[in-house]
Design an enzyme around this catalytic site. Structure first.
Site, PDB file in Angstrom:
ATOM      1  N   HIS A 219       0.884  -1.186   0.000  1.00 21.26           N
ATOM      2  CA  HIS A 219       0.000   0.000   0.000  1.00 21.26           C
ATOM      3  C   HIS A 219       0.914   1.227   0.000  1.00 21.26           C
ATOM      4  O   HIS A 219       1.730   1.378  -0.894  1.00 21.26           O
ATOM      5  CB  HIS A 219      -0.919  -0.124   1.224  1.00 21.26           C
ATOM      6  N   HIS A 258      -2.031  -2.290  -9.886  1.00 14.99           N
ATOM      7  CA  HIS A 258      -3.083  -1.717  -9.037  1.00 14.99           C
ATOM      8  C   HIS A 258      -4.261  -2.671  -8.964  1.00 14.99           C
ATOM      9  O   HIS A 258      -4.564  -3.349  -9.952  1.00 14.99           O
ATOM     10  CB  HIS A 258      -3.544  -0.359  -9.585  1.00 14.99           C
ATOM     11  N   ASP A 309       2.575   5.837  -6.697  1.00 11.35           N
ATOM     12  CA  ASP A 309       3.753   5.808  -5.823  1.00 11.35           C
ATOM     13  C   ASP A 309       5.077   5.875  -6.575  1.00 11.35           C
ATOM     14  O   ASP A 309       6.073   6.340  -6.032  1.00 11.35           O
ATOM     15  CB  ASP A 309       3.738   4.534  -4.968  1.00 11.35           C
TER      16      ASP A 309
HETATM   17  N1  COA Z   1       5.481  -6.444 -10.103  1.00  7.81           N
HETATM   18  C1  COA Z   1       5.525  -7.632 -10.742  1.00  7.81           C
HETATM   19  N2  COA Z   1       4.421  -8.361 -10.972  1.00  7.81           N
HETATM   20  C2  COA Z   1       3.260  -7.866 -10.565  1.00  7.81           C
HETATM   21  C3  COA Z   1       3.148  -6.634  -9.908  1.00  7.81           C
HETATM   22  C4  COA Z   1       4.321  -5.917  -9.681  1.00  7.81           C
HETATM   23  N3  COA Z   1       4.305  -4.734  -9.055  1.00  7.81           N
HETATM   24  N4  COA Z   1       1.861  -6.377  -9.607  1.00  7.81           N
HETATM   25  C5  COA Z   1       1.161  -7.430 -10.058  1.00  7.81           C
HETATM   26  N5  COA Z   1       2.005  -8.314 -10.627  1.00  7.81           N
HETATM   27  C6  COA Z   1       1.656  -9.600 -11.234  1.00  7.81           C
HETATM   28  C7  COA Z   1       1.407 -10.636 -10.157  1.00  7.81           C
HETATM   29  O1  COA Z   1       2.607 -11.294  -9.800  1.00  7.81           O
HETATM   30  C8  COA Z   1       0.428 -11.529 -10.841  1.00  7.81           C
HETATM   31  O2  COA Z   1       1.130 -12.327 -11.784  1.00  7.81           O
HETATM   32  P1  COA Z   1       0.681 -13.858 -12.067  1.00  7.81           P
HETATM   33  O3  COA Z   1      -0.713 -13.746 -12.621  1.00  7.81           O
HETATM   34  O4  COA Z   1       1.695 -14.343 -13.017  1.00  7.81           O
HETATM   35  O5  COA Z   1       0.719 -14.536 -10.736  1.00  7.81           O
HETATM   36  C9  COA Z   1      -0.440 -10.566 -11.634  1.00  7.81           C
HETATM   37  O6  COA Z   1       0.392  -9.440 -11.886  1.00  7.81           O
HETATM   38  C10 COA Z   1      -1.690 -10.129 -10.882  1.00  7.81           C
HETATM   39  O7  COA Z   1      -1.279  -9.583  -9.640  1.00  7.81           O
HETATM   40  P2  COA Z   1      -2.080  -9.656  -8.274  1.00  7.81           P
HETATM   41  O8  COA Z   1      -1.097  -9.744  -7.150  1.00  7.81           O
HETATM   42  O9  COA Z   1      -3.138 -10.709  -8.336  1.00  7.81           O
HETATM   43  O10 COA Z   1      -2.801  -8.280  -8.269  1.00  7.81           O
HETATM   44  P3  COA Z   1      -3.458  -7.615  -7.003  1.00  7.81           P
HETATM   45  O11 COA Z   1      -4.644  -6.885  -7.490  1.00  7.81           O
HETATM   46  O12 COA Z   1      -3.686  -8.570  -5.909  1.00  7.81           O
HETATM   47  O13 COA Z   1      -2.302  -6.649  -6.515  1.00  7.81           O
HETATM   48  C11 COA Z   1      -1.017  -4.835  -5.960  1.00  7.81           C
HETATM   49  C12 COA Z   1      -2.310  -5.296  -6.614  1.00  7.81           C
HETATM   50  C13 COA Z   1      -0.985  -3.314  -5.963  1.00  7.81           C
HETATM   51  C14 COA Z   1      -0.946  -5.336  -4.528  1.00  7.81           C
HETATM   52  C15 COA Z   1       0.177  -5.374  -6.786  1.00  7.81           C
HETATM   53  O14 COA Z   1       0.122  -4.873  -8.087  1.00  7.81           O
HETATM   54  C16 COA Z   1       1.498  -5.059  -6.131  1.00  7.81           C
HETATM   55  O15 COA Z   1       1.928  -5.769  -5.214  1.00  7.81           O
HETATM   56  N6  COA Z   1       2.187  -3.953  -6.558  1.00  7.81           N
HETATM   57  C17 COA Z   1       3.426  -3.560  -5.948  1.00  7.81           C
HETATM   58  C18 COA Z   1       3.178  -2.765  -4.678  1.00  7.81           C
HETATM   59  C19 COA Z   1       2.618  -1.399  -4.969  1.00  7.81           C
HETATM   60  O16 COA Z   1       3.087  -0.687  -5.830  1.00  7.81           O
HETATM   61  N7  COA Z   1       1.617  -1.012  -4.180  1.00  7.81           N
HETATM   62  C20 COA Z   1       0.993   0.268  -4.274  1.00  7.81           C
HETATM   63  C21 COA Z   1      -0.390   0.129  -4.840  1.00  7.81           C
HETATM   64  S1  COA Z   1      -1.112   1.709  -5.140  1.00  7.81           S
END
Ligand code: COA
Length: 372
Positions: A219, A258, A309
């Site tokens: 987050h 996201h 971010d």
């Molecule tokens: N880097 C690399 N791969 C990523 C990624 C990232 N930042 N964000 C998502 N993915 C990949 C996941 O590994 C997953 O791959 P797979 O299908 O091969 O397993 C796919 O994209 C879907 O991701 P998922 O984790 O299911 O999406 P989510 O909706 O649960 O997660 C976040 C959303 C924001 C938690 C996720 O994108 C993330 O962890 N981002 C990094 C942290 C961040 O920037 N947070 C601030 C958010 S505003």
């Protein structure tokens, strides 16, 4: 019967709200109906906070009175200063804010004469003072004055960090960043705030919960992690090779992806443009070029886009803000959105208490201690 695993409440509508739309078909973001692009171009953070908390844009007179009120609320009680002096120098700055909020909740309790709106404004005014008082006490031994003559929060924050007034451009950059961070619908920290509020708990407890949720790198903590990533590389080529390697190992690249947006975060182009201008002003475009290449690679390889971010990290870096302060700055803005949601939750409250999908063992006969 065991059911399929479910996760993260993705796609679940968890309540009604009149505050913010994010996502939807056009991947837009609006606060009380106003687009984030218009707010970033025309509003001050104070106008935005007023809009979020009171539901409508202020008139000229209302805005002046509101700015004055916020300005008057910047100092903090001596008892809170004493506690901040006891918080260790190596504390996580989000913990400092969580503690500050909690202590203020004891010193200035919510009551019939101190209502939610009053506390919201007090926290908007004083979070920066709390953090910077602690910071300067522990880095230089100085008990700084928290009274600046700065008219707006962005200038007050930069003044407290650097000890002098910012340039107009730097003030504008932080002002826009605070607007972009001010609100974002039912994100994890806001939902935490609403959940705590739904138990009819007090204002400060809900905000402490929000700070705890925001601290995590999935987050708000992502902006600090994004900076650490960008800074690791010397050139865009080096960054590209490392990112390809990280993706191969299925590592997360912080500041990308996201839960709600699928093709772009509308805040990202706004903050990216500021990062570009700031790096040109500083005549130090290397980090921007690295970040730009990471964006290119992430889209090419994974169709993942930078969230707010990623380029916020570079903006804060060029404003001379220490990296550990990046997520606390998010708090200083998001307190407006949290407070609006808390008050909205209270106006039509229903205890937030969902069900779990039980995937544990079947019912079993009790096993006496001697037989285990
Ligand atoms: N880097 C690399 N791969 C990523 C990624 C990232 N930042 N964000 C998502 N993915 C990949 C996941 O590994 C997953 O791959 P797979 O299908 O091969 O397993 C796919 O994209 C879907 O991701 P998922 O984790 O299911 O999406 P989510 O909706 O649960 O997660 C976040 C959303 C924001 C938690 C996720 O994108 C993330 O962890 N981002 C990094 C942290 C961040 O920037 N947070 C601030 C958010 S505003």
């Amino acid at each position: 019967m065991k059911k399929e695993k479910t996760g993260g409440l993705a796609g679940i509508i968890a309540g009604d709200s009149t505050i913010c739309i994010c996502g939807a078909e056009e991947e837009t973001l609006t606060y009380r109906g106003y687009s984030i692009e218009d707010l970033a171009q025309h509003a001050s953070f104070e106008e935005t906070a007023y809009l979020l908390l009171r539901g409508a844009l202020p008139s000229h007179t209302e805005l002046t009175a509101y700015q004055d009120n916020l300005k008057q609320n910047r100092s903090i009680p001596d008892a809170l200063k004493t506690v901040l002096e006891q918080v260790p120098a190596d504390a996580n700055m989000m913990d400092v804010l969580r503690t500050g909020c909690s202590v203020l909740g004891n010193l200035e309790q919510e009551s019939s004469s101190r209502d939610a709106l009053t506390i919201a404004d007090r926290l908007i005014s004083s979070f920066s003072s709390q953090l910077l008082y602690w910071y300067h006490f522990h880095t230089s031994g100085k008990r700084i004055s928290l009274k600046t003559e700065e008219e707006c929060l962005a200038s007050h924050i930069l003044h407290l960090i650097h000890g002098c007034s910012p340039t107009v451009f730097h003030r504008q950059c932080l002002n826009i960043s605070l607007i972009l961070y001010a609100e974002h619908e039912f994100n994890a920290s806001t939902f935490t705030v609403r959940t705590i509020a739904s138990t009819l708990s007090d204002f400060y407890s809900a905000i402490c919960g929000g700070i705890g949720a925001l601290r995590g790198p999935l987050h708000g903590g992502a902006n600090e992690k994004a900076m650490a990533l960008i800074e690791k590389f010397k050139t865009p080529d080096e960054a590209e090779a490392a990112i390809m390697d990280m993706l191969k190992k299925k590592e997360l690249i912080m500041g990308f992806g996201h839960r709600v947006y699928t093709t772009k975060d509308p805040r990202s182009p706004i903050i990216k443009e500021l990062a570009r201008k700031l790096s040109e002003e500083a005549k130090e475009t290397r980090l921007f070029a690295i970040a730009d290449r990471i964006e290119e690679v992430m889209w090419r390889e994974k169709q993942l886009f930078p969230n707010v971010d990623f380029f916020s990290a570079l903006v804060y870096h060029h404003l001379g803000i220490p990296t550990e302060m990046f997520t606390p700055l998010f708090v200083m803005a998001r307190i407006a959105g949290w407070s609006a949601h808390l008050m909205e939750q209270r106006t039509d409250n229903k205890l937030i208490r969902p069900l779990s999908n039980y995937i544990g063992p079947e019912a079993k006969a009790w096993l006496p201690l001697a037989n285990r």
